[in-house]
Scaffold this motif. Structure first.
Motif, short mmCIF file in Angstrom:
data_model
loop_
_atom_site.label_atom_id
_atom_site.label_comp_id
_atom_site.label_asym_id
_atom_site.label_seq_id
_atom_site.Cartn_x
_atom_site.Cartn_y
_atom_site.Cartn_z
N THR A 131 0.85 -1.20 0.00
CA THR A 131 0.00 0.00 0.00
C THR A 131 0.89 1.24 0.00
N GLU A 138 -4.50 6.64 1.27
CA GLU A 138 -4.00 5.63 0.35
C GLU A 138 -4.07 6.14 -1.08
N GLY A 140 -4.33 5.73 -5.09
CA GLY A 140 -4.88 4.82 -6.09
C GLY A 140 -4.58 5.32 -7.48
N ASP A 141 -4.93 4.56 -8.47
CA ASP A 141 -4.65 4.95 -9.84
C ASP A 141 -5.56 6.10 -10.27
#
Length: 797
Positions: A131, A138, A140-141
């Motif tokens: 992660t 977090e 993410g794309d």
């Protein structure tokens, strides 16, 4: 009778990191016992990396370097005794130490618009969950950012980075053996933002325009080197470069000013990466001719029965033309009407005012005159009586130096004797160096003063000081003495006095205060600087430094306050000392998310749950799963120290209700539980079968075992579940036994075997690399035996 042998000390279960040594030992009561060791039910005669040792009553199994093959259940048997324990080989995520040091100690630097790729290879038992986090969120794309992961590495790619991408990043690698967190710093450099506005017009006159601005809020990661100032005349399209200023100067004055013209100004900040966009002003029009400013109040020089002599200085602002003279006015003290003293401006800066009334107190003020007109008048002078002078006050008594240090001298005295009712109105202190004859006024003191401190001296400097009393009739006779500033204090290098009360690592609960007090020494007084992660402290932080100690205070800790704090001492002579400590903000975890129950394997229940939100900031978080068998029964622990979000319970009794509860835990405590609402039940099934009469050639109905459906090869990914099955026939019903590499799996808790009317299944829960190999199922009855073999291949680590 011969006494029986018994155990003094049983085997104890061991958890060991892969590659570390491990040891199992037990103690028996008789010395002549010859022991035998078993692993997973098989007798051990020799094994790579394993040594058997007996010393008196103690029997040991020693593993020099634990590996996956050493994990399992061990048993010691000797004489009348038997004892069992397990060795669990942990293989948490790991990253090469040299690479880890380079990643964490040196920031990654990129230019704006360039692509950035941060690749971290890792090792450890799979599956490993990777992660990436930034500012505890977090990643993410999206259109610019992509996170990739393989079995051996994870990569963060930013296609076109900008200043928003600057900051601290965290990579969290997690498997069933533990968690590894890596802190990275990304610095993106770019041209600066425009200077902070608006542009202020500090001065606008017929001859000059002075503008002022503020440094840019973001320097682009590179220090601003200079500012470029340009001007555009209203109505034209071209911009004219007026000049540049160094980074320390945020103002500019131009004398290229034309009357009746209006201008626009703009400023750009420049660093090593280029020039910022421009900050532009509104329309600026030079001011017309200006009159002078106000002079300082006039001073009283002397007085007589009908005259008072005054003097004054020119105003600081003379306007746009030369001063031609001064208007002088007077008034009686206590009145509001000002009367002119002369009919024309006075060219000199001194005037003897005549025709005054004896014994009356007067005030005076002056105003400068230039071509634009008369300027603002000064404030009134000190009141003065029109009367013949009486005796001035006498000398002060007992003037002496009461104390001194390296930068100051303190004087004390007694008041002079009162003469002819001439009261002291105050005191004047003057000084001169030993190598000069000119006296300089230091300050004036009120009448009640009997001491003063002369500051700003150099260590060891000798000088002369004089003090005179002041009255309405002027200054009295001066008292003079020679003084000397003390020697400079010895230079003591700055040093932080770190003891056991100052910790290198602090764990603070969110909401509690962070208070760190560090004593220090140094002479001259050191300059104290506090930093967090190499940057200035947040605005919420309060720093106080006094009496040889400095304190950092944050009244209510937030998760963003986690990081490395540094206190630095400097004495201006190149001597520096620093101390850094880590602060980790934590809290009792938040509850796990919703629980889901599935029967992936017959007669088992797999419990999965959404992770606690605290996983984002708590690297030592783990889970405990509990179950009870009625709505009001007692909770029993099924599993503890669970670092993933999945657990399989295998001892499910059909027809019984089960309730499950999951709790998140860390060093501070446990979260509220997340529970199942509806009970879990596996219904009891009644086997349905039909008997069909068969025609046999002979009277013997027995048949040897035979495989109706043989085993098939399997290829599975590390961490998944593997189902192997076959079908067998025969009469009487054959007994089915499973083997791996010739090892009986009947009693191995890692394998789940079933036989439902000839359909035989083997389930491997969470396969690892050590589960790879040849599997064989044997079917036997009193008539014969049959075998079926297949190979299980594991993909991944």
């Amino acid at each position: 009778s011969v006494p029986r042998c018994y155990l003094n000390k049983q085997l104890a279960t061991v958890r060991v990191l892969k590659g570390d040594p491990a040891e199992l030992s037990c103690t028996v009561s008789k010395d002549n016992v010859t022991g035998t060791w078993f692993k997973d039910g098989l007798k051990l005669t020799s094994m790579d990396g394993v040594v058997f040792e007996k010393k008196g009553l103690v029997h040991k199994l020693i593993i020099n370097k634990a590996g996956d093959i050493h994990a399992g259940k061990y048993r010691f048997e000797g004489g009348d005794v038997k004892t069992e324990a397990s060795i669990f080989v942990e293989d948490p995520p790991q990253v090469d130490k040299v690479l880890l040091k380079n990643l964490t100690s040196v920031p990654t630097v990129a230019k704006a618009g360039e692509g950035v790729k941060l690749r971290i290879p890792f090792e450890g038992r799979g599956p490993i969950r990777a992660t990436w986090l930034k500012d505890r969120m977090e990643l993410g794309d999206d259109t610019r950012i992509r996170v990739d992961k393989t079995d051996t590495c994870t990569t963060l790619s930013i296609s076109s980075c900008d200043r928003r991408d600057c900051g601290d990043y965290k990579v969290r690698l997690k498997n069933d053996s533990g968690v590894l967190e890596i802190n990275l710093k990304l610095v993106v450099i770019d041209k600066p933002q425009p200077p902070a506005g608006p542009i202020k017009i500090v001065e606008s006159s017929a001859n000059n325009i002075t503008i002022q601005w503020k440094p840019p809020k973001d320097d682009g990661g590179k220090p601003v080197q200079r500012y470029l100032v340009e001007r555009q005349q209203v109505g034209r399209n071209d911009w004219e470069t007026l000049g540049e200023t160094p980074r320390s100067c945020t103002s500019f004055t131009t004398s290229k000013v034309e009357e009746e013209m209006s201008y626009y100004f703009r400023v750009r900040a420049i660093n090593a990466e280029g020039a910022s966009d421009a900050l532009e002003s509104g329309e600026v029009k030079p001011a017309g001719k200006a009159s002078p400013g106000a002079p300082d109040p006039p001073e009283i020089i002397s007085a007589s029965r009908d005259t008072i002599t005054i003097s004054w200085k020119a105003p600081r602002k003379t306007g746009t033309s030369q001063i031609m003279g001064y208007i002088v006015q007077k008034r009686k003290k206590g009145t509001v009407t000002w009367l002119p003293v002369t009919n024309v401006p006075v060219k000199d800066k001194k005037l003897k005012v005549t025709s005054l009334k004896k014994g009356v107190q007067y005030e005076f003020r002056v105003a400068a005159v230039n071509a634009a007109g008369t300027g603002q008048p000064s404030d009134p002078s000190e009141p003065a009586f029109a009367r013949d002078p009486t005796k001035s006050p006498g000398q002060v008594q007992d003037l002496k130096v009461s104390s001194s240090d390296s930068t100051s001298v303190t004087l004390t005295w007694n008041k002079p004797e009162v003469q002819d009712g001439n009261d002291v109105k105050g005191y004047e202190v003057e000084m001169r160096p030993c190598n000069s004859l000119s006296w300089t006024k230091c300050f004036t003191l009120p009448a009640e003063s009997t001491s003063c401190r002369v500051q700003g001296l150099r260590a060891g400097e000798k000088l002369f000081l004089r003090l005179r009393a002041l009255s309405d009739c002027g200054p009295g006779e001066a008292s003079e003495l020679e003084a000397c500033a003390g020697a400079a204090a010895p230079v003591v290098p700055p040093r932080l006095l770190i003891d056991d009360t100052v910790k290198n690592f602090l764990v603070i609960k969110a909401g509690n205060p962070i208070r760190v007090k560090i004593p220090f020494e140094g002479s001259p007084e050191p300059v104290v600087t506090w930093l967090k992660d190499g940057l200035p402290l947040p605005s919420r932080a309060a720093v106080s430094t006094e009496d040889g100690s400095t304190q950092l205070l944050l009244r209510a800790a937030e998760f963003s306050d986690s990081g490395t704090y540094t206190v630095e001492l400097g004495n201006g002579q190149g001597k520096r000392e620093t101390f850094s400590f880590q602060v980790q903000i934590t809290d009792i975890p938040q509850p796990p998310g919703a629980i889901r129950l599935e029967e992936n394997v017959p007669s088992t229940v797999t419990v999965t749950w959404d992770p606690s939100a605290s996983e984002q900031w708590e690297k030592n978080l783990y889970y405990t799963i509990l179950k009870r068998e009625s709505q009001k029964g007692v909770w029993h622990v099924l599993g503890d120290l669970i670092y993933n979000n999945k657990f399989t319970f295998t001892r499910v009794v059909p027809g019984r209700d089960y309730y499950f509860r999951v709790v998140a835990k860390n060093d501070l405590g446990a979260s509220d539980p997340s529970e199942t609402v509806q009970p879990w039940r596996i219904r009891k099934t009644k086997a349905e079968f039909r008997l069909r009469a068969q025609t046999y050639r002979g009277v013997n109905q027995n048949q040897p075992p035979r495989f109706l459906v043989p085993l098939k090869p399997h290829v599975v990914v590390t961490g998944s579940e593997c189902h192997m099955s076959c079908a067998v026939g025969g009469h009487p019903p054959p007994k089915v036994t499973w083997y791996k590499d010739s090892r009986d799996l009947s009693r191995d808790p890692n394998y789940f075997c079933t036989n439902d009317f000839g359909v035989c299944s083997l389930v491997v829960l969470g396969v690892t690399k050590q589960d790879e190999g040849e599997y064989m199922v044997e079917a036997s009855n009193e008539v014969g035996r049959a075998f079926s073999k297949a190979f299980l291949a594991i993909k991944g680590n």
